[in-house]
Design a protein around this motif. Structure first.
Motif, PDB file in Angstrom:
ATOM      1  N   THR A   2       3.750 -42.398 -11.684  1.00 32.72           N
ATOM      2  CA  THR A   2       3.131 -42.181 -12.993  1.00 32.72           C
ATOM      3  C   THR A   2       3.908 -41.100 -13.732  1.00 32.72           C
ATOM      4  O   THR A   2       4.179 -40.031 -13.184  1.00 32.72           O
ATOM      5  N   TYR A   3       4.267 -41.405 -14.968  1.00 29.82           N
ATOM      6  CA  TYR A   3       4.925 -40.427 -15.830  1.00 29.82           C
ATOM      7  C   TYR A   3       3.900 -39.909 -16.821  1.00 29.82           C
ATOM      8  O   TYR A   3       3.104 -40.676 -17.354  1.00 29.82           O
ATOM      9  N   TYR A  41      -6.604 -38.064 -13.063  1.00 33.56           N
ATOM     10  CA  TYR A  41      -5.784 -36.884 -13.337  1.00 33.56           C
ATOM     11  C   TYR A  41      -6.537 -35.995 -14.319  1.00 33.56           C
ATOM     12  O   TYR A  41      -6.966 -36.463 -15.368  1.00 33.56           O
ATOM     13  N   VAL A  60      -6.446 -44.163 -13.563  1.00 35.87           N
ATOM     14  CA  VAL A  60      -5.441 -45.216 -13.410  1.00 35.87           C
ATOM     15  C   VAL A  60      -5.881 -46.068 -12.238  1.00 35.87           C
ATOM     16  O   VAL A  60      -6.034 -45.578 -11.117  1.00 35.87           O
ATOM     17  N   GLY A  88      -2.390 -53.164 -13.588  1.00 32.79           N
ATOM     18  CA  GLY A  88      -3.058 -51.882 -13.686  1.00 32.79           C
ATOM     19  C   GLY A  88      -4.082 -51.888 -14.802  1.00 32.79           C
ATOM     20  O   GLY A  88      -4.091 -52.770 -15.662  1.00 32.79           O
ATOM     21  N   TYR A  90      -6.232 -48.854 -17.253  1.00 34.97           N
ATOM     22  CA  TYR A  90      -6.290 -47.442 -17.605  1.00 34.97           C
ATOM     23  C   TYR A  90      -7.569 -47.168 -18.379  1.00 34.97           C
ATOM     24  O   TYR A  90      -7.919 -47.914 -19.284  1.00 34.97           O
ATOM     25  N   GLU A 101       4.585 -46.090 -21.825  1.00 41.56           N
ATOM     26  CA  GLU A 101       4.637 -46.003 -20.361  1.00 41.56           C
ATOM     27  C   GLU A 101       4.161 -44.640 -19.847  1.00 41.56           C
ATOM     28  O   GLU A 101       3.960 -44.466 -18.660  1.00 41.56           O
ATOM     29  N   ASP A 102       4.021 -43.662 -20.727  1.00 43.82           N
ATOM     30  CA  ASP A 102       3.646 -42.314 -20.317  1.00 43.82           C
ATOM     31  C   ASP A 102       2.146 -42.105 -20.454  1.00 43.82           C
ATOM     32  O   ASP A 102       1.552 -42.432 -21.476  1.00 43.82           O
ATOM     33  N   LEU A 103       1.548 -41.516 -19.437  1.00 44.62           N
ATOM     34  CA  LEU A 103       0.106 -41.281 -19.408  1.00 44.62           C
ATOM     35  C   LEU A 103      -0.238 -39.990 -20.136  1.00 44.62           C
ATOM     36  O   LEU A 103       0.411 -38.955 -19.934  1.00 44.62           O
TER      37      LEU A 103
END
Length: 138
Positions: A2-3, A41, A60, A88, A90, A101-103
């Motif tokens: 994960t990014y 997170y 996630v 996936g 979210y 693509e970034d969380l």
């Protein structure tokens, strides 16, 4: 892997995770790995206003197969770890922060105005089928 979106830091607590990984033999020289898990997170809101835990704690959910190939049966370019079927989901994320693509947490959306968490069957339970539509409309 994960990014995280640039400019968003986690609180000094470890991510919470639940789920499982199972392994079974595949074709000759193959190992099939299935993962089903949920990770939460906790992001540091800094000076941003938040209205509740869902605003700073994205979830996630992953339900995916991986294939590990080794040995002479496989061409050198086909050996290694490969992504198989799965996907996936979210929950409580920012949908418009630049790189999709970034969380980032929900408070990171430019038009963030408070809690918008919607419930989808199985979104927090790796024993349930993976939801089919995320909270960003995809």
């Amino acid at each position: 892997m994960t990014y995280f979106a640039e400019g968003y830091d986690l609180l000094p607590v470890p991510p919470r995770m639940t789920g499982r990984m199972t392994v079974r033999p595949g074709a000759s020289g193959e190992l099939a790995v299935h993962v089903s898990y949920v990770v939460a997170y906790a992001f540091d809101p800094g000076s941003r206003v938040v209205y509740g835990p869902a605003d700073l704690e994205p979830f996630v959910r992953v339900d995916r197969d991986y294939i590990l190939r080794s040995g002479p049966r496989w061409a050198p370019g086909s050996r290694g770890l490969w992504t198989g079927d799965g996907g996936g989901f979210y929950t409580s994320i920012a949908c418009r922060t630049g790189n999709p693509e970034d969380l980032a947490p929900a408070f990171g959306d430019p038009d963030y105005g408070g809690p918008s968490m919607s419930r989808a069957p199985g979104q927090f339970d790796p024993d349930k089928p993976l939801p089919t539509k995320g909270n960003c409309g995809e």
